[in-house]
Enzyme design. Structure first.
Site, PDB file in Angstrom:
ATOM      1  N   GLN A 219      26.397  18.114 -13.370  1.00 49.75           N
ATOM      2  CA  GLN A 219      26.985  18.281 -14.707  1.00 49.75           C
ATOM      3  C   GLN A 219      28.024  19.406 -14.715  1.00 49.75           C
ATOM      4  OE1 GLN A 219      25.923  16.032 -16.798  1.00 49.75           O
ATOM      5  NE2 GLN A 219      27.247  16.634 -18.473  1.00 49.75           N
TER       6      GLN A 219
ATOM      7  N   GLY B 100      33.466  15.772 -12.857  1.00 52.80           N
ATOM      8  CA  GLY B 100      33.884  14.655 -11.993  1.00 52.80           C
ATOM      9  C   GLY B 100      33.673  14.966 -10.527  1.00 52.80           C
TER      10      GLY B 100
ATOM     11  N   ILE C  13       8.877   4.002   7.333  1.00 51.80           N
ATOM     12  CA  ILE C  13       8.348   5.056   8.196  1.00 51.80           C
ATOM     13  C   ILE C  13       9.503   5.919   8.719  1.00 51.80           C
ATOM     14  CG2 ILE C  13       6.878   5.592  10.173  1.00 51.80           C
ATOM     15  CD1 ILE C  13       5.551   4.109   7.676  1.00 51.80           C
TER      16      ILE C  13
ATOM     17  N   GLU D  45       5.149  11.787  -0.220  1.00 56.00           N
ATOM     18  CA  GLU D  45       3.978  12.687  -0.110  1.00 56.00           C
ATOM     19  C   GLU D  45       3.191  12.740  -1.411  1.00 56.00           C
ATOM     20  OE1 GLU D  45       4.721  12.435   2.930  1.00 56.00           O
ATOM     21  OE2 GLU D  45       6.225  13.995   3.026  1.00 56.00           O
TER      22      GLU D  45
ATOM     23  N   ALA E 111       0.856  -1.203   0.000  1.00 62.32           N
ATOM     24  CA  ALA E 111       0.000   0.000   0.000  1.00 62.32           C
ATOM     25  C   ALA E 111       0.883   1.241   0.000  1.00 62.32           C
ATOM     26  CB  ALA E 111      -0.925   0.009   1.215  1.00 62.32           C
ATOM     27  N   GLY E 112       1.193   1.727  -1.204  1.00 64.53           N
ATOM     28  CA  GLY E 112       2.004   2.935  -1.345  1.00 64.53           C
ATOM     29  C   GLY E 112       1.134   4.071  -1.856  1.00 64.53           C
ATOM     30  N   SER E 113       1.164   4.297  -3.169  1.00 69.00           N
ATOM     31  CA  SER E 113       0.301   5.337  -3.747  1.00 69.00           C
ATOM     32  C   SER E 113      -1.166   5.045  -3.437  1.00 69.00           C
ATOM     33  CB  SER E 113       0.501   5.399  -5.268  1.00 69.00           C
ATOM     34  OG  SER E 113       1.835   5.695  -5.576  1.00 69.00           O
TER      35      SER E 113
ATOM     36  N   SER F 218       5.119  12.069  -8.241  1.00 70.00           N
ATOM     37  CA  SER F 218       4.855  13.081  -9.279  1.00 70.00           C
ATOM     38  C   SER F 218       3.702  12.646 -10.175  1.00 70.00           C
ATOM     39  CB  SER F 218       6.115  13.305 -10.131  1.00 70.00           C
ATOM     40  OG  SER F 218       7.060  14.004  -9.364  1.00 70.00           O
TER      41      SER F 218
HETATM   42  C1  LIG Z   1      12.794   8.051   1.885  1.00 65.39           C
HETATM   43  C2  LIG Z   1      11.357   7.661   2.065  1.00 65.39           C
HETATM   44  C3  LIG Z   1      10.674   8.030   3.223  1.00 65.39           C
HETATM   45  C4  LIG Z   1       9.343   7.638   3.420  1.00 65.39           C
HETATM   46  N1  LIG Z   1       8.714   7.969   4.597  1.00 65.39           N
HETATM   47  C5  LIG Z   1       7.435   7.546   4.807  1.00 65.39           C
HETATM   48  C6  LIG Z   1       6.769   7.838   6.043  1.00 65.39           C
HETATM   49  O1  LIG Z   1       7.314   8.506   6.940  1.00 65.39           O
HETATM   50  N2  LIG Z   1       5.509   7.360   6.238  1.00 65.39           N
HETATM   51  C7  LIG Z   1       4.854   6.630   5.275  1.00 65.39           C
HETATM   52  O2  LIG Z   1       3.713   6.229   5.513  1.00 65.39           O
HETATM   53  N3  LIG Z   1       5.467   6.348   4.081  1.00 65.39           N
HETATM   54  C8  LIG Z   1       6.732   6.783   3.831  1.00 65.39           C
HETATM   55  N4  LIG Z   1       7.364   6.504   2.638  1.00 65.39           N
HETATM   56  C9  LIG Z   1       6.647   5.738   1.609  1.00 65.39           C
HETATM   57  C10 LIG Z   1       6.162   6.628   0.478  1.00 65.39           C
HETATM   58  O3  LIG Z   1       5.063   7.378   0.917  1.00 65.39           O
HETATM   59  C11 LIG Z   1       5.828   5.724  -0.720  1.00 65.39           C
HETATM   60  O4  LIG Z   1       7.046   5.233  -1.215  1.00 65.39           O
HETATM   61  C12 LIG Z   1       5.070   6.495  -1.783  1.00 65.39           C
HETATM   62  O5  LIG Z   1       3.763   6.765  -1.358  1.00 65.39           O
HETATM   63  C13 LIG Z   1       4.977   5.697  -3.102  1.00 65.39           C
HETATM   64  O6  LIG Z   1       4.497   4.420  -2.857  1.00 65.39           O
HETATM   65  P1  LIG Z   1       5.325   3.154  -3.406  1.00 65.39           P
HETATM   66  O7  LIG Z   1       6.739   3.320  -3.073  1.00 65.39           O
HETATM   67  O8  LIG Z   1       4.631   1.924  -2.936  1.00 65.39           O
HETATM   68  O9  LIG Z   1       5.200   3.229  -4.987  1.00 65.39           O
HETATM   69  P2  LIG Z   1       3.990   2.705  -5.876  1.00 65.39           P
HETATM   70  O10 LIG Z   1       2.704   3.233  -5.380  1.00 65.39           O
HETATM   71  O11 LIG Z   1       4.135   1.228  -6.042  1.00 65.39           O
HETATM   72  O12 LIG Z   1       4.316   3.432  -7.247  1.00 65.39           O
HETATM   73  C14 LIG Z   1       5.329   2.969  -8.134  1.00 65.39           C
HETATM   74  C15 LIG Z   1       5.232   3.785  -9.418  1.00 65.39           C
HETATM   75  O13 LIG Z   1       3.902   3.636 -10.009  1.00 65.39           O
HETATM   76  C16 LIG Z   1       3.331   4.912 -10.206  1.00 65.39           C
HETATM   77  N5  LIG Z   1       1.885   4.876  -9.981  1.00 65.39           N
HETATM   78  C17 LIG Z   1       1.207   4.255  -8.966  1.00 65.39           C
HETATM   79  N6  LIG Z   1      -0.100   4.480  -9.083  1.00 65.39           N
HETATM   80  C18 LIG Z   1      -0.265   5.281 -10.154  1.00 65.39           C
HETATM   81  C19 LIG Z   1      -1.406   5.885 -10.787  1.00 65.39           C
HETATM   82  N7  LIG Z   1      -2.641   5.759 -10.305  1.00 65.39           N
HETATM   83  N8  LIG Z   1      -1.200   6.639 -11.893  1.00 65.39           N
HETATM   84  C20 LIG Z   1       0.056   6.809 -12.394  1.00 65.39           C
HETATM   85  N9  LIG Z   1       1.163   6.269 -11.845  1.00 65.39           N
HETATM   86  C21 LIG Z   1       1.002   5.512 -10.751  1.00 65.39           C
HETATM   87  C22 LIG Z   1       3.997   5.807  -9.159  1.00 65.39           C
HETATM   88  O14 LIG Z   1       3.893   7.161  -9.513  1.00 65.39           O
HETATM   89  C23 LIG Z   1       5.407   5.284  -9.174  1.00 65.39           C
HETATM   90  O15 LIG Z   1       6.106   5.872 -10.236  1.00 65.39           O
HETATM   91  C24 LIG Z   1       8.681   6.883   2.410  1.00 65.39           C
HETATM   92  C25 LIG Z   1       9.365   6.549   1.236  1.00 65.39           C
HETATM   93  C26 LIG Z   1      10.684   6.925   1.050  1.00 65.39           C
HETATM   94  C27 LIG Z   1      11.376   6.535  -0.208  1.00 65.39           C
END
Ligand SMILES: Cc1cc2nc3c(=O)[nH]c(=O)nc-3n(C[C@H](O)[C@H](O)[C@H](O)COP(=O)(O)OP(=O)(O)OC[C@H]3O[C@@H](n4cnc5c(N)ncnc54)[C@H](O)[C@@H]3O)c2cc1C
Length: 379
Positions: A330, A334, A154, A357, A127-129, A360
């Site tokens: 760039q 180096g 997190i 957050e 559960a990301g995006s 893009s």
């Molecule tokens: C350094 C770091 C710190 C973080 N800290 C926290 C935190 O404190 N708390 C927390 O809860 N989370 C945290 N996260 C998690 C972060 O919120 C997620 O990585 C982010 O929401 C993206 O989810 P994902 O990595 O699962 O990517 P995915 O959701 O799997 O996405 C992968 C790719 O698919 C694309 N994509 C997905 N759905 C769509 C759509 N509908 N349309 C077009 N493109 C799409 C995305 O744009 C991306 O390019 C952190 C991540 C990082 C890297």
């Protein structure tokens, strides 16, 4: 120290960023540690409670000043700025806006003073995006709830005292404040990240964690639309300024280098192809800062446009931060690829802003939807 008024907090932060944070940012990045002494100083100076109203011990800073504070700190050190994004924006601002008076009175004074650090536990392995698809569960008990599940990536979970956790009960998403000391709470450090390396990222494992009724944030079922979206609205504003901060730092690196390094008998800054990169960077940083200010003004006025202005600012500034830092590498050639210069760290930090957050792509989806609603002719 009790520098609590917004102007005092900002003045203090400017000096601290220049004298303490900027010279140490490379070391924090290498060691993966944000020292407790740094967090203590930020807390004592009122930085961590910047946006919390004075009633709960904060500085009551407005959106524009808070944006500037974020830029000042973020230009010096991205990992330190991330503490503001997580603790101050995602947790404190959300509680101020959405939590019950009981929660505010119980937790905000400690959070505002930095006696306790908060983190935001939404993401999971699957559960990301699509954050609403979390599987961490809660079930009702007689006098509260029991949480089970696993949160991933997190930030600051490794050192946080309080976790703002999102969980589901058969699709009904709710938010809870969980004390680290509660039996069944465990964190497991995660390392090896591209950037934000000193943000103590960890997994949060919850096993039969009992949460009292009063630690429910908002209503049952308000977890996503009301609480998570509010938090991300605040987090996105912070990340928008973080992009300006990183891009400004990269711009200064490239201009300094371009006016010192000589090749073919002249400063490299005299070559027109280098000038193009510098001109694009100057223009983009200016434009990004202005978009952030527009978002800040909309937020201060509580305008209905504040959400979209924040999305646009976050999308633009993270995109240009990526471009400007790439061009800085760039221009430095180096040396841009070497960790003895800050350009490579800025380049890595900028990429993170396009992921967190709301990626893009998700910003593009929301901005395009806004475009259709606003600009498509009705007849
Ligand atoms: C350094 C770091 C710190 C973080 N800290 C926290 C935190 O404190 N708390 C927390 O809860 N989370 C945290 N996260 C998690 C972060 O919120 C997620 O990585 C982010 O929401 C993206 O989810 P994902 O990595 O699962 O990517 P995915 O959701 O799997 O996405 C992968 C790719 O698919 C694309 N994509 C997905 N759905 C769509 C759509 N509908 N349309 C077009 N493109 C799409 C995305 O744009 C991306 O390019 C952190 C991540 C990082 C890297």
């Amino acid at each position: 120290m009790s520098a609590r008024r917004p102007a005092e907090v900002l003045d203090w932060a400017r000096a601290f960023a220049e004298e303490e944070l900027a010279p140490s940012a490379g070391e924090f990045d290498r060691t993966g540690q944000l020292p407790g002494s740094v967090i203590r100083q930020l807390a004592d100076a009122g930085v961590l409670g910047a946006v919390v109203p004075p009633r709960w011990g904060g500085a009551g800073m407005d959106a524009l000043d808070y944006g500037e504070l974020t830029e000042v700190v973020g230009k010096a050190c991205s990992s330190t700025r991330a503490l503001l994004t997580v603790h101050t924006s995602l947790v404190c601002e959300t509680l101020v806006e959405r939590a019950s008076d009981r929660i505010k009175d119980k937790y905000l004074p400690d959070l505002a003073s930095g006696r306790r650090i908060g983190c935001f536990a939404l993401s999971e392995a699957d559960a990301g995006s699509d954050a609403a698809s979390v599987t961490t569960s809660y079930t009702r008990q007689r006098d509260g709830f029991v949480l089970n599940g696993r949160k991933k990536w997190i930030s600051f979970a490794g050192i946080a005292d309080l976790f703002l956790v999102f969980a589901t009960d058969n699709g009904v998403l709710s938010a809870f404040l969980v004390d680290r000391d509660t039996p069944g709470v465990r964190t497991a450090p995660m390392t090896g990240f591209l950037g934000n390396r000193a943000t103590h990222i960890a997994e949060v494992v919850l096993t039969d964690v009992a949460v009292p009724e009063e630690n429910l944030v908002g209503r049952i079922g308000a977890g996503f639309g009301f609480i998570a979206n509010t938090a991300l609205f605040h987090g996105r504003y912070s990340i928008a300024w973080a992009g300006v901060a990183i891009a400004q730092a990269a711009l200064e690196e490239m201009c300094t280098y371009a006016t010192r390094r000589e090749q073919f008998g002249v400063q490299i800054g005299a070559h027109q192809l280098v000038q193009k990169m510098v001109a694009d960077a100057v223009t983009n940083v200016d434009a990004a800062r202005e978009l952030c200010r527009q978002a800040g003004r909309a937020r201060a006025e509580r305008s209905v446009e504040a959400v979209m202005r924040t999305n646009i600012a976050k999308y633009f500034s993270s995109t240009i931060a990526q471009q400007v830092t790439s061009d800085a590498v760039q221009v430095l050639g180096g040396n841009g690829c070497w960790d003895q210069y800050p350009a490579e760290r800025l380049f890595r930090e900028a990429k993170i802003l396009e992921i967190i957050e709301g990626t893009s792509q998700l910003q593009q989806v929301m901005i395009a939807d806004h475009g259709y609603k606003t600009f498509a002719r009705k007849s």
